[in-house]
Design a protein around this motif. Structure first.
Motif, mmCIF file in Angstrom:
data_model
loop_
_atom_site.group_PDB
_atom_site.id
_atom_site.type_symbol
_atom_site.label_atom_id
_atom_site.label_comp_id
_atom_site.label_asym_id
_atom_site.label_seq_id
_atom_site.Cartn_x
_atom_site.Cartn_y
_atom_site.Cartn_z
ATOM 1 N N ALA A 181 14.924 32.973 -15.746
ATOM 2 C CA ALA A 181 15.546 33.664 -14.609
ATOM 3 C C ALA A 181 15.411 32.831 -13.337
ATOM 4 O O ALA A 181 16.348 32.738 -12.534
ATOM 5 N N THR A 226 19.408 39.485 -8.193
ATOM 6 C CA THR A 226 20.614 39.324 -9.002
ATOM 7 C C THR A 226 21.856 39.703 -8.215
ATOM 8 O O THR A 226 22.925 39.104 -8.385
ATOM 9 N N ARG A 273 25.977 41.059 -17.872
ATOM 10 C CA ARG A 273 25.201 42.186 -17.351
ATOM 11 C C ARG A 273 25.775 43.515 -17.838
ATOM 12 O O ARG A 273 25.025 44.478 -18.075
ATOM 13 N N ASP A 316 19.813 36.733 -16.582
ATOM 14 C CA ASP A 316 18.786 37.229 -15.663
ATOM 15 C C ASP A 316 18.624 36.238 -14.516
ATOM 16 O O ASP A 316 18.734 35.023 -14.711
#
Length: 285
Positions: free
Chosen positions: A177, A82, A15, A214
């Motif tokens: 994701a 997340t 990230r 993700d």
């Protein structure tokens, strides 16, 4: 360190590398080898020492406080899904992450009956996005929506399935994701290792998306299809948790009332209900 996977550190690094200095609101001074933030920049913005952040990424410290994690999530501009995933990685530390024998994923009989009674395309998918059960209208929407198939394999590796999705890039991003969120910390399962390994080798798109880390809950969306029989078809997709079977999700596609999608779905339903010529011969045999 032991051979324990460094899930928290890997996620933080991925990230961090996705967030540019401009997005973080800091000047991009000096020569930068990668487009993302530097470790010391993340640490400064989060109010922690650069050495402590380095230990987190390297897996030498796996017990950050919730306050630290929330601060890092804010700096890395993580959404709610997340952020929850990040906190979950820290809470499911090595001492708490024990390999468990995976139970076979079984669709409750009541859900099987419900699928058969629905006049909408519907199927049940498991933790690894395996199709565990589906009704005939789901198979009319896509011949790959049948028990025994896997949504990841089909969407990434089957050209006919890919052709169904004009918005394939967006669809695949959401699929991966959701898969990461579904798997969570159970990355030592042989089924997971085999599936991710196969897709990473066979699909550059999957490999790139998996590296992004993700995360998104498997939830509803509007999906556009390019169907070989009825053409463009825009449907709403709902994903409902099967309370009797953790990890299982019931996916249902439905049109907005009064739209041409409703008429097209009715046409697909008629086609699915009409026996083929070979089936008619079998019935008369």
């Amino acid at each position: 360190m032991t051979g324990e996977p460094n899930l928290l550190g890997d996620h933080l690094r991925a990230r961090r590398e996705l967030l540019t200095p401009q997005q973080a609101g800091i000047p991009a001074a000096g020569l930068r080898r990668v487009p993302g933030l530097r470790r010391e920049e993340v640490a400064m913005l989060a109010g922690i020492s650069a050495d402590y952040y380095l230990r987190l990424e390297q897996g030498r410290d796996r017990n950050p406080s919730r306050q630290v994690l929330e601060s890092l999530a804010r700096v890395l501009q993580l959404d709610d899904d997340t952020t929850a995933y990040l906190i979950g990685l820290a809470e499911a530390g090595p001492a708490r992450r024990r390999r468990r024998r995976r139970r076979k994923e079984t669709v409750p009989p009541s859900i099987v009956k419900f699928l058969a009674a629905l006049s909408l395309p519907a199927f049940v998918e498991g933790r690894y996005l395996d199709v565990l059960a589906a009704n005939p209208l789901a198979a009319a929407l896509s011949p790959r929506l049948v028990a025994g198939a896997n949504r990841l394999r089909d969407v990434f590796l089957d050209p006919a399935e890919r052709a169904l999705f004009p918005d394939w890039d967006r669809a695949t991003q959401g699929l991966v994701a959701g898969f990461r969120q579904s798997v969570g910390t159970e990355t030592d399962d042989p089924r997971f290792i085999e599936l991710v390994g196969e897709l990473s080798l066979a699909s550059p798109r999957f490999r790139a998306l998996w590296a992004r880390h993700d995360v998104a809950n498997r939830r509803g969306a509007t999906v556009r299809f390019d169907h070989p029989l009825v053409g463009e078809l825009v449907l709403n997709r709902e994903k409902l948790v099967v309370s009797e079977a953790p990890g299982l999700v019931l996916a249902v596609y439905h049109p907005d009332p009064g739209t041409d999608a409703a008429d097209k779905l009715a046409l697909l339903g008629s086609a699915a209900a009409t026996p083929t010529r070979s089936e008619q011969k079998e019935n008369h045999a």
